[in-house]
Enzyme design. Structure first.
Site, short mmCIF file in Angstrom:
data_model
loop_
_atom_site.label_atom_id
_atom_site.label_comp_id
_atom_site.label_asym_id
_atom_site.label_seq_id
_atom_site.Cartn_x
_atom_site.Cartn_y
_atom_site.Cartn_z
N GLY A 117 0.83 -1.19 0.00
CA GLY A 117 0.00 0.00 0.00
C GLY A 117 0.86 1.24 0.00
N CYS A 118 0.35 2.27 0.61
CA CYS A 118 1.05 3.55 0.66
C CYS A 118 2.42 3.37 1.30
CB CYS A 118 0.22 4.55 1.46
SG CYS A 118 1.08 6.11 1.75
N PHE A 119 3.45 3.81 0.61
CA PHE A 119 4.79 3.60 1.16
C PHE A 119 5.06 4.41 2.42
CE2 PHE A 119 6.44 5.99 -2.88
CZ PHE A 119 5.93 7.21 -2.46
N TRP A 120 4.30 5.45 2.66
CA TRP A 120 4.50 6.21 3.90
C TRP A 120 4.25 5.34 5.12
CZ3 TRP A 120 0.87 10.78 2.24
CH2 TRP A 120 1.48 11.52 1.22
#
Length: 180
Positions: A9-12
């Site tokens: 998912g979102c790499f953050w």
């Protein structure tokens, strides 16, 4: 030092989690698995480049095993939703393990089999296990995103709850200096 690259998912979110893990020396946000050279965040967000948002994890195998990293990976995202993590929808958010050695591939496949056999999830795991290709480092403003933006809405309402859940289950895996 060894490395493995995770798409979850979102790499953050992924970066924020793996930066806290004992034995992880770096967690760098980037893109992998696509067909466009040097993609930008804006290009990847269209879903047309074929890339996944990923985090390249460099770790010391004498401090943490690949099995432990894989368990953290699987328990901190939705491995059974194809091209989706919560409200993030698109192929760039797919669940993926990009391996660098045949041994990593075998360990990842064994973990999927174990979680499947133990019926950890109600639905089948859709995580792709793929040879690593070119890693493109994401733009600087994506690196250490949570550290620099903890008060922003996404960080407060999405990343922090994931970190809290992670800490509850994996307290013994958190770098000691972060627990003070």
């Amino acid at each position: 030092m060894q490395k493995i690259t995770f798409g979850s998912g979102c790499f953050w979110c992924t970066e924020a989690i793996f930066q806290t893990v004992k034995g992880v020396k770096s967690a760098i946000s980037g893109y992998m698995g696509g067909h466009v050279q040097n993609p930008t965040y804006e290009q990847v967000c269209t879903g047309n480049t074929g890339h996944a948002e990923v985090v390249e994890v460099q770790y010391d195998a004498s401090e943490i095993s690949l099995d432990e990293l894989l368990l953290i990976f699987f328990k901190t995202h939705y491995a059974t939703t194809l091209n989706r993590q919560g409200n993030d929808i698109g192929t760039q958010y797919r669940s993926a393990i990009y391996y660098y050695t045949d041994e990593q591939k075998q360990i990842a496949e064994a973990m999927v089999k174990r979680l499947t056999d133990e019926q950890v999830y109600d639905n089948p795991i859709v995580t792709e296990i793929t040879p690593a290709s070119v890693f493109y480092r994401a733009e600087d403003y994506h690196q250490d995103y949570f550290t620099h933006n903890a008060t922003k809405s996404y960080c407060a309402f999405v990343i922090q709850p994931k970190l809290n859940k992670f800490a509850k289950e994996f307290l013994d895996k958190i770098k000691p200096e972060l627990l003070q």
